[in-house]
Structure formats: C-alpha cells, structure tokens
Design a protein around this motif. Sequence first.
Motif, short mmCIF file in Angstrom:
data_model
loop_
_atom_site.label_atom_id
_atom_site.label_comp_id
_atom_site.label_asym_id
_atom_site.label_seq_id
_atom_site.Cartn_x
_atom_site.Cartn_y
_atom_site.Cartn_z
N ILE A 72 0.84 -1.21 0.00
CA ILE A 72 0.00 0.00 0.00
C ILE A 72 0.87 1.25 0.00
N THR A 73 1.92 1.23 0.83
CA THR A 73 2.85 2.37 0.86
C THR A 73 3.48 2.59 -0.51
N PHE A 74 3.90 1.51 -1.14
CA PHE A 74 4.48 1.59 -2.47
C PHE A 74 3.52 2.20 -3.48
N VAL A 75 2.27 1.75 -3.45
CA VAL A 75 1.27 2.26 -4.41
C VAL A 75 1.04 3.75 -4.20
N CYS A 76 0.94 4.19 -2.92
CA CYS A 76 0.73 5.62 -2.63
C CYS A 76 1.86 6.47 -3.23
N ALA A 79 7.08 5.58 6.90
CA ALA A 79 7.31 4.68 5.78
C ALA A 79 7.13 5.41 4.45
N LEU A 80 6.10 6.27 4.38
CA LEU A 80 5.87 7.05 3.16
C LEU A 80 7.04 7.98 2.87
N ILE A 119 10.19 1.14 -7.39
CA ILE A 119 9.98 -0.32 -7.42
C ILE A 119 11.13 -1.04 -6.71
N LEU A 120 12.38 -0.61 -6.95
CA LEU A 120 13.52 -1.23 -6.28
C LEU A 120 13.46 -0.99 -4.78
N THR A 121 13.03 0.21 -4.37
CA THR A 121 12.89 0.50 -2.95
C THR A 121 11.90 -0.45 -2.30
N PHE A 122 10.80 -0.69 -2.98
CA PHE A 122 9.79 -1.64 -2.47
C PHE A 122 10.40 -3.04 -2.29
N VAL A 123 11.21 -3.47 -3.25
CA VAL A 123 11.82 -4.80 -3.17
C VAL A 123 12.78 -4.88 -1.99
N VAL A 124 13.63 -3.86 -1.81
CA VAL A 124 14.58 -3.86 -0.69
C VAL A 124 13.83 -3.86 0.64
N ALA A 125 12.77 -3.04 0.73
CA ALA A 125 11.98 -2.99 1.96
C ALA A 125 11.35 -4.35 2.25
#
Length: 741
Positions: free
Chosen positions: A149-153, A297-298, A338-344
């Motif tokens: 959800i954070t990633f989508v926002c 997180a955002l 997208i890469l940030t989401f993967v690392v998180a």
Amino acid sequence: MIDIVKKTVESKQAAPDDQSKFGTFGGVFTPCVLTILGVIMFLRFGEVVGQSGIWYALVIILAAKSITLLTAFSLSAIATNVRMKGGGAYFLISRSLGAEFGAVIGVVFFLAQAVSVAMYVIGFTEAFKDTFPNTGLSSFQIASIVNLITFVCVYIGAGWTIKVQYGIFALLLLAVGSFFIGAIDDLSWANFATNVQPGFRESDNLFTMFALFFPAVTGIMAGANMSGDLKNPSKSIPSGTLWAIFFTAIIYILMGFLLAGSRSQDQLLGNAMIVKEVSVSGALIVGGVFAATLSSALASMMGAPRILQAFARDNIVPSFRFFAVGSGKTDEPKRATILTFVVAQLGIMLGDLNAIAPIISMFFMITYGTLNLACFYEGWVGNPSYRPRFRFAHWSISLLGAASCVLVMFLMNPLWAVISIIIMVALYWLISSQEVLSRWGDLKSGRAYEAARKALLTLEKQSYHPKNWRPSILVLSGSPTSRPHLAEYGQWLASGQGIVSIAQIIPSAGNHTIERRQEAENRIRKFIREEGLQAFPVVVSDDGISSGLKTILQAHGLGAFKPNTVMMGTTTNKERWQEYCDTIRIAARKQRSILLCDCVEERQSWEPPQGRIDILWKGEKHGALMLLLGHLLKRNPEWRTRQLRILATLPMGRPADKYQKGIEDLLNIARIDASVHVFSGDNDDVIIAKRTGNTALLFMPFEPPTTQEEEVAFYDKVTMATRITADVILVYSAGGVCFEA
C-alpha cells in the motif's frame, strides 16, 4: 573510463515547475517531524526509558539530538552554498567530496532509507496485531500488504502523498496530546523513583539503548531528500530541518519524564504499547501509531528513490542508469520506487524491529559522518566558492559532528563499525579504479592545491570548474622595495587561498646575467621573508617588459599553479605608454586577468587606507571578478570590517528600482553581502565625484586597448584613476569566475 561529462539520461523529463513544488512546511518540516516522531517513540521509547532510567534516557536523547543538530548545521551550510537539485545528502556530498565519495554514500544512504521502510512497516504491524489480534493473518502477511500500500501511494506521486501527510500530522499531534494529558493525571513520585536508576537487561547497556533509540531522530534527512521537489531548497532545508529538530526534541524530553513519572520500571519494560495504556484515548494512540509508522514509511519510500535517481543520473556507475528515468510532469522516479519496495520487502523478511534498528543506525551514522566530513573539507580547504549563507557554518562544528558519528559507531557496535568502514573503503576503491570524471566542481582540486607532487598530479587529472577558481597572481613589481604596496595588495587579494608570485624583469647583462638574476631573486626572497608574505620570487632577463612578461607567462608555474592574473602598477609616462599597452595586450592574449593598481600615497607597511571598498559596476563580464576580489579582500583582518559597495550608473531607459533589484539578485546568487547604489549620469566621473569621499579602494573595469584611438582613451582613463583620492585597481577579467560557483 566513465565519462559523465556527457548527458546522462536522454529520456530525462523536464524538471517540475515551481507551482508543483513544495514549501518549507509541507516539503521539509512536516516530513521531518513525521519521520522523527515515528515507530520508536510509540513502541520502543518506554523500553528505552525503563532500561536506561530517566537520567540516562535524557543523555541518550540529548546525545542523539546533538549529533543530528551538528549534522543539520553541516547540511544547512552546504545547502546554502550550492544550487540544490535532487538527491539530498547524496547531492551535497558528491558535489563537495567528489563523485567517488558521492557514489558510496548514494548506495549506502539509499539502502538506509529503503530498509527504514521495513522498520516502519514492521512497527505498524506490531501495533496492528496488538489492536486487532484476531485478523487471521500473520505478521509477515500484514507487513507485506502495508508495504505494498505504501508503495502504491508513492508510485502515484509525491504531491498526493504530501497532502495525505497533512492529515497524518494533525492526527499525530492529537495522539501526542492525548498521551500528555493521560500521563500528567498519573504522575507520582513513586513511579519516578523506580525509574531514576537504570535497569538494563543482561544483554543490554547504555549503547544498545542508544542504538535502539537513534533511528527515532534520523528523520532530519526527510526534507533534504525532497530537495529536487522544493521551491527554495537553500531556504527551506535549513529552517525546516532545524525547527523539526527542536520541536521533536521538546516532545521527546517531555515524553521521557512523563513516562518515568506515570509508570513503574517493570510496567515500562513489559508492555510495548505502554504509551497507549497511559493515554486518555487509546483509539487516538492507535491512530497515532498507525499515522506515525505509515507517514515515516511514506517519507522513506519517497526519499530513497530520489536518492537513487539522482545517483543514477550522474552516471557514475552505468549499470544504475536504468533508474535515472523520471515519469510524468513531476519527474517521478518510478523505477527506483519499485527497487525501494523490493529492498523494503527483503527487510520485512527479517521481521524483528530490534534487529533492524541498529543496522539502520549504522547506515545513518555513516551518511551523517560523511556529510559532516564534506562540510569540514569545504571550510578547511577554504575555496573562495565556499560562501554559505548559513550563520553557524564553521569547519570546527562539522569536524565535531564527524568525530561524534565515528565515536558513536564504535560505541554502539565495534564489529559492525569496522565492517561498515571496510565496505565504504572497498566501494570507494572499486569506483575510483574506474577513473570517474565528474562534470561538477568539488573539493578534490582544493585539497590538491594544498599539497605537493601527488596533489599536483591529481590537479592535472581534474577538469576545470569555476568552483575551484583561486587567485594565482603574478605581481610585476620590479624591485619590490620600490613599490611594496603592489605586493601587499597581491597578498591581500590572494587572502591565503591563492598563490602570489613577485616578478622582476631585468635587462640582459651578457656573461653576468645569471649572477644578476640570482642577486635580484635573493633580494625578492629577503623582501618576502621580512614582510611575511606567502609568495614566490620570479626573475627573468629580457630586453623589455612586454617580452619579459611573455616569457614569464609561458614558463612560470606548474600545472594548476600557473598564474591566472597579472598585477601591475599604473603609469602616465607617455614615453613608456606604448610598451605599457603592449604589456597589457600580451597578458590579455595569454588569457590572463589583469589588475592595474594605483596607490594614492605611501603608508606604513600593511596599513590599508581608511574607508569602504567600492566596485564600479559595468555588468557581469568584469563584475564577477571584481566582486570576488572584494570578497577575498574582506577575508583579511585589516579589511574585515570594511563595507563593500556596488556603485552603478543607470543605463538609458532602465528603471532604477528594477536595475538595482537585478544587481541585488546577482549578489544573492553570489552569496556575497554588499550594498547597491544606483546613480543617474552619463559617465563614471559623476559617480566617482559623488561617492569616493570615503572610499579606501575602488575597483574599476577596463578593456585592453587594441587601436591607437583606444590607447588615447585608455591613457585618459588611467590618468583619471590616478587623480582619485583613493587606491584604485582597474580590473580586466579573462573569465573563469562566475556568480553561481
């Protein structure tokens, strides 16, 4: 070889316009506060107070805030000294310490921000499971959903996310207020007495508690990370960051005392949701926890991609170029997001907030320490281009900040500190071995200027940038004892940051030429020693001054230490006028700036005339050099208190207020303080007659004469200058100096 002089990203979108950018409150203060008042405050601060005791807890808070405050000072100094673009701390460090250091910090800081997303999401998950224990979902599943959800926002866009944070900010303040009211009602000396002494568990101590708490104050970079999205970064980053530090420091200190006074030590240690229990409204605390963790997180999910995008656009490591592309009108870094989401998500797999927090602390310590180091080098090396607007900019403050970061790293975890430094050194060596060529000015040339052979070789490899321009003045004084004030002005204008060469041209004397040259050089050396000058002697033998100057300019100097400026006295002797003009033309053809110095009267050594420093403004062509020389002159103790003024004649058809405002805007860009005075009139004599009554030194621009008619007009100009009741330096700029450097 990696050549990043070329354009880095052909598909790079246009930068967002000012209307789509953010101000101090929305772009810096709010993200910083929301990141600082996050998961640690709600879920781990009770444990920090319970284990450490109130007094050690206060030490932890003040120590952590001191480090972030020192780092904020360095951040503010560099942010007010450069025109900020995207990339936050990465941009600042890379433009100061160079591409190699910037690349290392780009990688480390991106990872720190990306893993921070995992920490905040795990904190949210803990609070969510405590509030809704019967969801039927595992902690990993909840954390993964929240991360998505954070990633989508953030993927939708930063503008929408910033607006959401205003509501989160209001909810967070209500939650903190709810805790304060509840804690005040429950205060008792008995509780406070149990929390005076520390109660560390077997595996914990003061430094493990510091490592656990420190991520709670690392949000100071949240605003700087948005530097590319701010309307006025150089103003918003210092003010927004410092206000956020002070505001949150007060909250943490008050919260620490209230926790110690409202609950016993055992209660603080045994309940992760103790803040909820103390509050008058558990629902507000739950909402505050959700708001704090999600907003943090955002902020990290927004900051990390922008660091990676800025790093990729510099093309230091070509394999990262994929992440340089921006999307849409606001140039959103969606690939990097997208890469940030993967690392998180990988961080979430660890699933332990206490395990992640110390790792993030080490990452941030490295970044903060390097940022302080960058500011220290800027101030220590003393480039004339280092003119920060921030009031508390000093290299000693930055050095203290860097040393504090290194010390705390080893106190928290010596093994991880050593491993982190080894990784940094390895990354630096790996990137340096690729012979990176940066297109921006940095302190590498400044450090090289101060050293010997290795530094000279380093300078030869660096591309020139106006940021690294320093005065390298060749003073044509003849016998220096006959015109000592030429050498003095050369020393003053170099201001300890450049090179002064005192030159004498002697006629050839057949077989005795070598001996005469040696005698003349010894006399100059003696003069330099007796006057305490930082200068080098230069003596050549030739048949004339103009041909002798040509020899000096072709032969004198090594690498970057070649003279870029020629200083001469003035003359009104018509018999020598032709040779004088020839000498000036030779210096101009050799692309050297020229300073023609006329002193009114003999004075005591190193005693400047009384009055102001005035600059006769005729535009930017020579004005940039005159303004920088005036700035350098004021660095000397003898000139420090003198007022710097710009005297300008109003061009025909130009409104006086707009013309003055234009000059003041240039001064603001140049980061040099001076008053501006605009006068009507058709010639310079009007201004000089009005304004030189209390002038110590007047800078006037000139152009080398190229025709006989111009030589006559130039003779009149020099004659007029010698009649002014002030010291006069006529200035011709050959370039290499700009306002923005």
